[in-house]
Design a protein around this motif. Structure first.
Motif, short mmCIF file in Angstrom:
data_model
loop_
_atom_site.label_atom_id
_atom_site.label_comp_id
_atom_site.label_asym_id
_atom_site.label_seq_id
_atom_site.Cartn_x
_atom_site.Cartn_y
_atom_site.Cartn_z
N ARG A 33 20.80 -56.98 -22.53
CA ARG A 33 20.17 -56.84 -21.93
C ARG A 33 20.53 -55.90 -21.16
O ARG A 33 19.65 -54.86 -19.99
N SER A 34 22.41 -55.77 -21.04
CA SER A 34 22.61 -54.93 -20.45
C SER A 34 22.64 -53.37 -20.48
O SER A 34 23.44 -52.97 -22.18
N PRO A 35 23.12 -52.04 -19.30
CA PRO A 35 22.73 -51.00 -19.94
C PRO A 35 23.99 -50.67 -19.50
O PRO A 35 25.08 -50.32 -20.24
N ILE B 219 21.50 -43.24 -20.88
CA ILE B 219 22.04 -44.50 -20.98
C ILE B 219 22.56 -44.55 -19.69
O ILE B 219 22.89 -45.85 -18.76
N LEU C 290 21.28 -44.87 -16.48
CA LEU C 290 20.43 -46.14 -16.46
C LEU C 290 20.85 -47.56 -15.92
O LEU C 290 21.21 -48.37 -15.45
N ALA D 179 19.76 -46.92 -12.68
CA ALA D 179 18.02 -47.00 -12.13
C ALA D 179 16.94 -48.55 -12.59
O ALA D 179 16.57 -48.37 -12.32
N VAL D 180 18.14 -49.09 -13.69
CA VAL D 180 17.21 -49.91 -13.77
C VAL D 180 17.63 -51.44 -12.76
O VAL D 180 17.21 -52.87 -12.44
N THR D 181 19.00 -51.12 -11.27
CA THR D 181 19.10 -52.24 -10.34
C THR D 181 17.77 -51.96 -9.63
O THR D 181 17.05 -51.39 -9.27
N PHE D 182 18.34 -53.40 -8.18
CA PHE D 182 17.09 -52.79 -7.27
C PHE D 182 17.94 -52.63 -6.30
O PHE D 182 17.14 -52.87 -5.05
N ARG E 134 16.06 -46.19 -7.08
CA ARG E 134 14.91 -46.01 -7.39
C ARG E 134 14.57 -45.09 -8.60
O ARG E 134 14.56 -43.79 -7.43
N GLY E 135 15.27 -45.01 -9.62
CA GLY E 135 15.02 -43.57 -9.97
C GLY E 135 14.19 -43.38 -11.67
O GLY E 135 14.82 -43.68 -12.79
N ALA E 136 13.10 -43.45 -11.77
CA ALA E 136 12.46 -43.80 -13.56
C ALA E 136 12.99 -41.94 -13.84
O ALA E 136 12.77 -41.85 -15.41
N PHE E 137 13.23 -41.40 -12.95
CA PHE E 137 13.58 -39.70 -13.12
C PHE E 137 15.56 -39.60 -13.67
O PHE E 137 15.88 -38.56 -13.79
N PRO F 128 17.07 -40.26 -15.68
CA PRO F 128 17.44 -40.07 -17.40
C PRO F 128 17.74 -38.78 -17.17
O PRO F 128 18.98 -37.73 -17.32
N ARG G 260 20.84 -59.35 -15.58
CA ARG G 260 19.93 -58.34 -15.52
C ARG G 260 20.92 -57.24 -15.51
O ARG G 260 21.29 -55.74 -16.32
#
Lengths: 148, 558
Positions: free
Chosen positions: B120-122, B174, B177, B180-183, B188-191, B193, B498
């Motif tokens: 589960r870890s990037p 990757i 990520l 991007a997957v952290t808090f 914060r960024g779905a963009f 990648p 995570r």
């Protein structure tokens, strides 16, 4: 996001796609139009949407991907190849964007991802893309954007 | 010319070597960190050099796959820069670890006793993707390099380019990520990648332009692309500002404003002008990566210690030395006395080669790739089925989302080695074949060793029976020493699980009973595969108290 905003997004993507890949094609012209489109999409998102909503943080890039999908219908050569590649780009944006949401406790937009994936997979088998097929593809992409 | 550049590189390397040594010796205290900046200069340099490593594949593979191949010299320079950048980048996660002897912890190995890499870890995805990218890039480079001597290899180049095309984009996605997957709000960024890919390509182009300038040649299409990408990067920085309010004048000025000087003929037609712009882009992107990796409220760059600067110098020196030593010396060994790598067919101006077409028909690509791809898909499917169905008490449940990131690298790895194995075996001499067979054997043994893990037998001997009675004391030690990974309630620290690797153990009554108290005390004191030893920080009595407290927590969870 409500239906009118979604429709406006599609309209803007369709509008900007009209300027892409017109002859003579040049690196400066195409990258310039793409970058300018991004600025327009970004400002549109900033002005009309609440960017505190996490799912909107990649909106301009989703719109750009849709715009590139639309633009492939006007290509004169290698249309199938770029049609597939552009949908893969859209899939890419949606999947990895969605993956970051999953890690923040939101749901993955699986329906949308499967729909775009199906479009890309099906597109690979199109040997000839007629005017009617171009129209159908555009309707399909708009439907994916609006309803999924 | 190459000798001067090697000397410059060696000087930078020596300047930074001391900082590198201090960083390895002291660990994370050697460079600038604070409460919020837990990823300092090593990770910034890692991200920067991984980004630079994408130039080779972009320029060579993507252009080739799409039917616009560049000159051989340009391609070879770019591919070599990929390999050298990867070598530099690979060092910095090790420096960042702080405990260099635990370097193997970055490897997602399996363990017969149930320790399992955290899929589960990037960070695990990162390691796998970059390793595959390195191997496939090396294979692509070797195929390209020897294709002049062995024309049979030519037919492999373009199919290989098609395999590398998605891989290069996937790898940097990757890497993005990791953030991007952290808090962390700034990450914060779905963009991310796309942002990372654009940044990597942009910096990679700047690097290749510098290297080509050192070769006294230029490729206009790359300069145009760099200028075009500067507009995209300007938008990404604008979007970061609109979304999070973060803005750096230096980054935008050096990365988006200075490149516009290429519009001036006097700049773009002058080697120094091109160098100025390309260096400006590299500095901008380097600064941007540092600001991104160290999300402080103040300007962290102002607190750069000599170690931080030394590590920057070390990375630059190592790359320069590696690249130009290989370029000047080994290339002639590889292709004969009279030629330098990439110059066998290069007799004309590189800038005129933009429109050169490959002679291979496109349909050939697919027919050559068909079988390797099929095999790759089969192996990938097997991996997906195995990963999702594997039952392990220590494994957080996996979903498709956790498994997909490793699918493409696995597919490409299997497909590219299947594609190249037979032709490369055919042209290899006996000695190379023996070396390959021995290496394969060693790899197999290592894989077996990783799978088996180390021994966890408890040695016989007297064990102190003195106990601490206070549950409060044990709870206090648990909170300060153990909860960071295992969680306050013993059910993992969710954020740790995570974001980081390795995965801590699950504390179930069954597991605790199986291992036994003495064994667990030993694990706490002497460490085990992924757990660091606490002897000296926790006494034996305290360790025993902790084991009792673990039972208490596990009992509460029931």
């Amino acid at each position: 996001m409500d239906a009118i905003l979604n429709a406006l997004c599609c309209l803007m993507a369709l509008g900007t796609s009209m300027f892409l890949w017109r002859r003579p094609v040049s690196i400066f012209k195409e990258t310039g139009i793409l970058a300018l489109s991004l600025v327009v999409f970004g400002l549109f998102s900033y002005l009309t949407m609440d960017l505190a909503e996490p799912t909107l943080e990649y909106m301009p890039f989703r719109m750009l991907a849709l715009c590139i999908c639309f633009s492939t219908t006007s290509l004169t050569s290698h249309k199938t190849r770029y049609l597939v590649l552009s949908q893969v780009l859209w899939l890419w944006v949606e999947f990895f964007g969605g993956l970051t949401f999953v890690y923040h406790g939101l749901d993955m937009p699986w329906t949308r991802i499967v729909a775009i994936g199906a479009g890309a997979f099906g597109g690979a088998f199109l040997s000839h893309i007629s005017r009617e097929m171009e129209f159908l593809l555009m309707v399909y992409w708009i439907a994916v954007w609006m309803f999924f | 010319m190459y000798r001067i550049l090697v000397y410059i590189g060696a000087a930078l390397l020596l300047l930074g070597a001391f900082a590198f040594g201090v960083s390895l010796w002291e660990g994370p205290t050697a460079w600038h960190t604070d409460v919020r900046t837990f990823w300092g200069i090593p990770i910034s340099l890692f991200v920067l050099w991984i980004g630079l490593a994408h130039a080779g594949t972009l320029i060579s593979a993507i252009f080739l796959a799409l039917g616009y191949p560049l000159g051989r010299r340009t391609s070879m320079v770019a591919e070599l820069s990929t390999l050298c950048s990867l070598a530099v980048a690979a060092l910095f996660p090790l420096v960042h670890l702080g405990i260099i002897e635990n370097f193997y912890m970055v490897v997602p190995f399996l363990d017969a006793r149930g320790n399992f890499s955290n899929l589960r870890s990037p960070l695990v995805w990162d390691f796998c993707c970059i390793s595959v990218y390195g191997l496939v890039s090396l294979l692509f480079f070797a195929t390209h390099l020897f294709s002049e001597k062995f024309p049979d290899l030519k037919k492999l180049i373009r199919p290989m380019a098609w395999l590398l095309f998605p891989l290069v984009l996937w790898v940097h996605t990757i890497v993005s990520l990791d953030f991007a997957v952290t808090f962390v709000p700034q990450w914060r960024g779905a963009f991310f990648p796309l942002y990372f890919i654009a940044g990597a390509i942009y910096s990679g182009l700047a690097l290749v332009i510098i290297l080509l300038t050192a070769e006294h040649c230029r490729v206009r299409v790359l300069e145009k692309l760099m200028l075009g990408l500067s507009w995209f990067m300007a938008f990404f920085w604008l979007w970061e500002f609109l979304l999070k309010g973060s803005f750096s004048f230096e980054v935008v000025f050096l990365g988006a404003v200075v490149p516009q000087l290429m519009w001036l003929r006097v700049i773009r037609e002058n080697a120094f002008g091109r160098l100025l712009v390309a260096f400006s882009v590299l500095v901008s992107l380097g600064l941007e990566r540092y600001i991104l990796v160290t999300p402080s409220e103040y300007n962290a760059a102002e607190y750069f210690s000599w170690t931080d600067l030394g590590l920057v110098s070390f990375s630059l020196g190592l790359f320069t030395t590696l690249f130009f030593v290989f370029r000047a010396k080994f290339s002639s060994l590889l292709e004969g006395e009279d030629v330098v790598m990439g110059e066998i067919v290069l007799q004309q101006d590189e800038s005129d080669k933009e429109s050169e077409k490959v002679s291979l028909p496109e349909k050939n690509d697919f027919s050559i790739l068909r079988l390797p791809l099929l095999l790759g898909v089969l192996v990938t499917l097997l991996y997906v089925v195995w990963a999702i169905s594997v039952e392990n008490t220590n494994l957080a449940p996996l979903s498709v989302v956790n498994v997909v990131p490793l699918c493409l690298p696995l597919l490409v790895l299997v497909a590219s080695f299947t594609l190249c194995a037979r032709p490369l075996w055919g042209i290899s001499g006996k000695r190379v074949k023996v070396v390959c067979a021995v290496l394969a054997g060693i790899l197999g043994c290592l894989a077996g060793a990783f799978w088996a893990g180390g021994s966890s037998d408890v040695p016989s001997g007297a064990v102190s029976v003195q106990e601490i009675d206070s549950t409060k004391t044990a709870e206090f030690i648990w909170s300060s020493r153990c909860a960071g990974c295992h969680g306050q309630d013993g059910k993992f620290n969710e954020k740790f699980v995570r974001e980081f690797y390795p995965l801590p153990q699950k504390l179930t009554p069954v597991r605790l009973d199986t291992l036994g108290e003495d064994s667990l005390v030993k694990v706490i004191l002497d460490g085990r595969v992924n757990m660091n030893p606490y002897r000296g920080r926790v006494s034996e009595d305290e360790a025993r108290g902790l084991v009792r407290y673990m039972r208490h927590l596990a009992g509460e969870g029931e």
